[in-house]
Design a protein around this motif. Structure first.
Motif, short mmCIF file in Angstrom:
data_model
loop_
_atom_site.label_atom_id
_atom_site.label_comp_id
_atom_site.label_asym_id
_atom_site.label_seq_id
_atom_site.Cartn_x
_atom_site.Cartn_y
_atom_site.Cartn_z
N TRP A 102 95.14 34.91 7.18
CA TRP A 102 95.18 35.46 6.60
C TRP A 102 94.35 36.21 5.55
O TRP A 102 92.52 35.70 5.91
CB TRP A 102 95.28 34.86 4.77
N PHE A 103 93.83 37.55 5.36
CA PHE A 103 92.89 38.70 4.94
C PHE A 103 92.86 38.78 3.07
O PHE A 103 94.48 38.78 1.97
CB PHE A 103 92.79 39.76 5.09
N ARG A 104 92.05 39.55 2.60
CA ARG A 104 92.54 39.10 1.01
C ARG A 104 92.08 40.59 0.59
O ARG A 104 91.02 40.96 1.38
CB ARG A 104 91.58 38.02 0.21
N GLN A 105 91.93 41.67 -0.34
CA GLN A 105 91.51 42.27 0.07
C GLN A 105 91.26 42.87 -1.96
O GLN A 105 92.56 42.60 -2.93
CB GLN A 105 92.53 43.88 0.06
N ALA A 106 89.68 42.84 -3.05
CA ALA A 106 89.94 42.75 -4.33
C ALA A 106 89.65 44.68 -4.44
O ALA A 106 89.40 44.99 -3.66
CB ALA A 106 88.46 41.83 -4.41
N PRO A 107 90.19 44.80 -5.19
CA PRO A 107 90.21 45.97 -6.18
C PRO A 107 88.80 46.82 -5.39
O PRO A 107 87.64 46.50 -5.77
CB PRO A 107 90.13 46.09 -7.00
N GLY A 108 88.62 48.23 -5.03
CA GLY A 108 88.09 48.58 -4.68
C GLY A 108 86.54 48.24 -3.58
O GLY A 108 85.35 48.51 -3.02
N LYS A 109 87.30 46.89 -2.79
CA LYS A 109 86.54 46.75 -1.59
C LYS A 109 87.37 46.56 -1.00
O LYS A 109 88.48 46.90 -1.03
CB LYS A 109 86.02 45.37 -2.39
N GLU A 110 86.70 46.43 0.79
CA GLU A 110 87.37 46.08 2.27
C GLU A 110 88.27 45.56 1.52
O GLU A 110 87.75 43.96 1.57
CB GLU A 110 86.62 46.62 3.25
N GLU A 121 85.67 35.05 -8.15
CA GLU A 121 85.60 35.72 -7.64
C GLU A 121 86.80 35.41 -5.85
O GLU A 121 87.06 36.87 -5.34
CB GLU A 121 84.80 35.68 -6.64
N ASP A 122 88.13 34.45 -6.25
CA ASP A 122 88.82 35.07 -5.18
C ASP A 122 90.07 35.84 -5.57
O ASP A 122 91.33 36.00 -4.61
CB ASP A 122 89.45 33.21 -5.31
N THR A 123 89.56 35.96 -6.98
CA THR A 123 91.60 37.39 -7.13
C THR A 123 91.15 38.41 -6.30
O THR A 123 90.40 38.93 -6.13
CB THR A 123 90.53 38.08 -8.90
N ALA A 124 92.33 38.81 -5.32
CA ALA A 124 92.83 39.61 -4.59
C ALA A 124 94.12 39.58 -4.85
O ALA A 124 94.67 38.59 -4.89
CB ALA A 124 92.12 39.49 -3.70
N VAL A 125 94.45 40.76 -3.77
CA VAL A 125 95.95 40.73 -3.08
C VAL A 125 96.06 40.01 -1.87
O VAL A 125 94.62 40.25 -0.69
CB VAL A 125 95.88 42.13 -2.41
N TYR A 126 96.64 39.37 -1.34
CA TYR A 126 96.52 38.28 -0.36
C TYR A 126 97.47 38.49 0.92
O TYR A 126 98.53 38.72 0.01
CB TYR A 126 96.39 36.79 -0.50
N TYR A 127 96.95 38.79 2.45
CA TYR A 127 98.15 39.80 3.08
C TYR A 127 97.91 38.62 4.08
O TYR A 127 96.53 37.48 4.63
CB TYR A 127 97.26 40.89 3.69
N MET A 176 91.20 36.37 15.19
CA MET A 176 90.01 35.71 13.93
C MET A 176 90.22 37.00 13.25
O MET A 176 91.12 37.24 12.71
CB MET A 176 89.44 35.09 15.01
N TRP A 177 88.54 37.21 13.41
CA TRP A 177 88.40 38.12 12.03
C TRP A 177 88.94 39.65 12.27
O TRP A 177 88.95 40.56 11.68
CB TRP A 177 87.54 38.10 11.57
N LEU A 178 89.45 40.11 13.78
CA LEU A 178 89.19 41.56 14.36
C LEU A 178 90.80 42.11 13.01
O LEU A 178 91.50 42.02 14.04
CB LEU A 178 89.52 41.79 15.19
N LYS A 179 90.83 42.11 11.70
CA LYS A 179 91.26 42.78 11.69
C LYS A 179 92.87 43.99 12.20
O LYS A 179 93.92 44.34 12.16
CB LYS A 179 92.03 43.02 10.15
N ASN A 180 91.93 44.48 12.47
CA ASN A 180 92.62 45.95 13.84
C ASN A 180 93.54 45.26 14.77
O ASN A 180 94.35 45.96 15.58
CB ASN A 180 91.96 46.83 14.25
N GLU A 181 93.32 43.88 15.20
CA GLU A 181 94.03 43.98 16.98
C GLU A 181 95.33 43.06 15.97
O GLU A 181 95.94 42.64 16.88
CB GLU A 181 93.05 42.29 17.91
#
Length: 123
Positions: A36-44, A89-95, A104-109
């Motif tokens: 699971w990953f998340r992305q807030a506006p304007g952030k990676e 601060e948990d507000t984001a789109v969750y993927y 693990m955290w290597l999203k490109n993999e």
């Protein structure tokens, strides 16, 4: 067609809980690690948690440990993210994402990604 679909997002008050689901179609999850990953506006896009194919090993990002739990039910072809004690601060789109390896955290993999579900924490 290979697809991951997230659900369970929405608006919740600070301190509340949500459980996100990620259901696969077109393939079976039981040979994939899930993240699971998340992305807030304007952030990676930020790593949240991951789980191996068997569910035996899980990992949660330090900032979310103790509040977020990742799990899976391979019989339902679904992975979950339980989120408690939510903060603004948990507000984001969750993927959710699936990988044949254990990135693990290597999203490109990761091999497959869902479209995301919006989580908004606000009073």
């Amino acid at each position: 067609q290979v697809q991951l679909v997230e659900s369970g997002g929405g608006l919740v008050q600070p301190g509340g809980s949500l459980r996100l689901s990620c259901t696969a179609s077109g393939f079976t999850l039981d040979s994939y690690a899930m993240g699971w990953f998340r992305q807030a506006p304007g952030k990676e896009r930020e790593y949240v948690a991951s789980i191996v194919w068997s569910g035996g090993n899980t990992y949660v990002a330090d900032s979310m440990k103790g509040r977020f739990t990742i799990s899976r039910d391979n019989a339902k072809n679904t992975a979950y993210l339980q989120m408690n004690s939510l903060k603004p601060e948990d507000t984001a789109v969750y993927y959710c994402a699936g990988a044949k390896t254990w990135p693990m955290w290597l999203k490109n993999e990761y091999d497959y990604w869902g479209q995301g579900t919006q989580v908004t924490v606000s009073s």
